[in-house]
Design an enzyme around this catalytic site. Structure first.
Site, PDB file in Angstrom:
ATOM      1  N   ASP A   8     -31.201 -26.095  -0.566  1.00  0.00           N
ATOM      2  CA  ASP A   8     -31.021 -26.168   1.142  1.00  0.00           C
ATOM      3  C   ASP A   8     -32.217 -25.456   1.538  1.00  0.00           C
ATOM      4  OD1 ASP A   8     -31.028 -23.277   0.755  1.00  0.00           O
ATOM      5  OD2 ASP A   8     -29.064 -22.855   1.287  1.00  0.00           O
ATOM      6  N   CYS A  57     -30.072 -22.710  -3.736  1.00  0.00           N
ATOM      7  CA  CYS A  57     -29.802 -22.141  -2.546  1.00  0.00           C
ATOM      8  C   CYS A  57     -30.314 -20.843  -2.487  1.00  0.00           C
ATOM      9  CB  CYS A  57     -28.455 -22.370  -1.808  1.00  0.00           C
ATOM     10  SG  CYS A  57     -27.095 -21.487  -2.832  1.00  0.00           S
ATOM     11  N   THR A  59     -28.652 -17.905  -3.101  1.00  0.00           N
ATOM     12  CA  THR A  59     -28.069 -17.270  -4.289  1.00  0.00           C
ATOM     13  C   THR A  59     -27.893 -18.181  -5.479  1.00  0.00           C
ATOM     14  OG1 THR A  59     -25.987 -17.475  -3.464  1.00  0.00           O
ATOM     15  CG2 THR A  59     -27.162 -15.483  -2.612  1.00  0.00           C
ATOM     16  N   HIS A  90     -22.221 -24.757 -25.098  1.00  0.00           N
ATOM     17  CA  HIS A  90     -20.668 -24.473 -24.899  1.00  0.00           C
ATOM     18  C   HIS A  90     -20.064 -24.978 -23.695  1.00  0.00           C
ATOM     19  CE1 HIS A  90     -20.959 -20.681 -27.856  1.00  0.00           C
ATOM     20  NE2 HIS A  90     -21.550 -21.586 -28.292  1.00  0.00           N
ATOM     21  N   HIS A 125     -15.763 -26.403 -28.878  1.00  0.00           N
ATOM     22  CA  HIS A 125     -16.265 -26.222 -27.181  1.00  0.00           C
ATOM     23  C   HIS A 125     -15.870 -27.561 -26.537  1.00  0.00           C
ATOM     24  CE1 HIS A 125     -18.375 -22.672 -28.548  1.00  0.00           C
ATOM     25  NE2 HIS A 125     -19.083 -23.370 -29.338  1.00  0.00           N
TER      26      HIS A 125
HETATM   27  C1  RB5 Z   1     -28.602 -19.596   3.599  1.00  0.00           C
HETATM   28  O1  RB5 Z   1     -28.558 -18.507   4.285  1.00  0.00           O
HETATM   29  C2  RB5 Z   1     -27.521 -18.959   2.566  1.00  0.00           C
HETATM   30  O2  RB5 Z   1     -26.173 -18.747   2.833  1.00  0.00           O
HETATM   31  C3  RB5 Z   1     -27.246 -20.075   1.350  1.00  0.00           C
HETATM   32  O3  RB5 Z   1     -28.818 -20.435   0.915  1.00  0.00           O
HETATM   33  C4  RB5 Z   1     -26.665 -19.615   0.001  1.00  0.00           C
HETATM   34  O4  RB5 Z   1     -27.280 -18.312  -0.650  1.00  0.00           O
HETATM   35  C5  RB5 Z   1     -25.193 -19.624   0.227  1.00  0.00           C
HETATM   36  O5  RB5 Z   1     -24.575 -19.309  -0.920  1.00  0.00           O
END
Ligand code: RB5
Length: 141
Positions: A8, A57, A59, A90, A125
Site C-alpha cells: 500500500d 503495508c 504493519t 513448515h 508438515h
Molecule cells: C495504513 O495507514 C495502515 O493501516 C496499513 O498500512 C496497515 O498497517 C494495515 O494493517
C-alpha cells in the site's frame, strides 16, 4: 523464479528497494503496485493481487489478512528471518508479509533471503498444511 511485489502507500520506497535487491539476485520481479506514496490505497485491494511473493503495508498485518482470504494462499507476517525461513519449511507459505513501519530496509532484505532461500520439508508438515486446506474447504462449502 517469478516474485510478485504488492504494497500500500506506506511501503512504496521499501518495495522499490527490495525489488531492485531481488532483481540483482536474479529473480524476475513483478510489481503489482501501489506506485505513488501520495495516493492512499486500501491494503485489502493490494493483498489479493499477489499469489507468490512479497506483501508490505504499514504493519504487514492488514495486507496479510486480506491475502489469506484468497483460497489456497498462506501469507505469513514475519518481522525477522527465522520465522520467514520456518514458514516456508513448515507451512509452505507462498507469501511473506511485513510492515514498512516495523522493519528497516536491511532487515527486510534478510527476511527475503531467509524466505526465498528455504524449501518446504513436506512429510508431517504436509499433513498439517493439508489440515489448513481442509478448514478452508469446510467453510467454503
Ligand atoms: C495504513 O495507514 C495502515 O493501516 C496499513 O498500512 C496497515 O498497517 C494495515 O494493517
Amino acid at each position: 523464479m517469478k516474485v510478485g511485489f504488492g504494497c500500500d502507500h506506506t511501503a512504496i520506497d521499501l518495495k522499490k528497494e527490495l525489488m531492485e535487491y531481488m532483481t540483482e539476485k536474479g529473480y524476475e520481479c513483478v510489481d503489482y503496485g501501489a506506485y505513488d506514496a501520495k495516493v492512499r490505497v486500501d491494503y485489502p485491494d493490494q493483498g489479493q493481487k499477489v499469489e507468490k511473493g512479497v506483501l508490505i503495508c504499514g504493519t504487514g498485518i492488514g495486507i496479510s489478512l486480506a491475502a489469506n482470504k484468497v483460497p489456497g494462499i498462506r501469507a505469513a507476517v514475519c518481522s525477522e528471518p527465522y520465522s520467514a525461513e520456518m514458514t516456508v519449511r513448515h507451512n509452505n507459505a507462498q507469501i511473506i508479509a511485513f510492515g514498512a513501519r516495523v522493519v528497516g530496509n536491511e532487515l527486510a532484505k534478510k527476511i527475503l533471503d531467509a524466505f526465498f532461500g528455504a524449501t518446504f520439508e513436506g512429510g508431517r508438515h504436509a499433513e498439517r498444511v493439508q489440515k489448513i486446506c481442509n478448514i478452508e474447504a469446510k467453510y467454503n462449502k
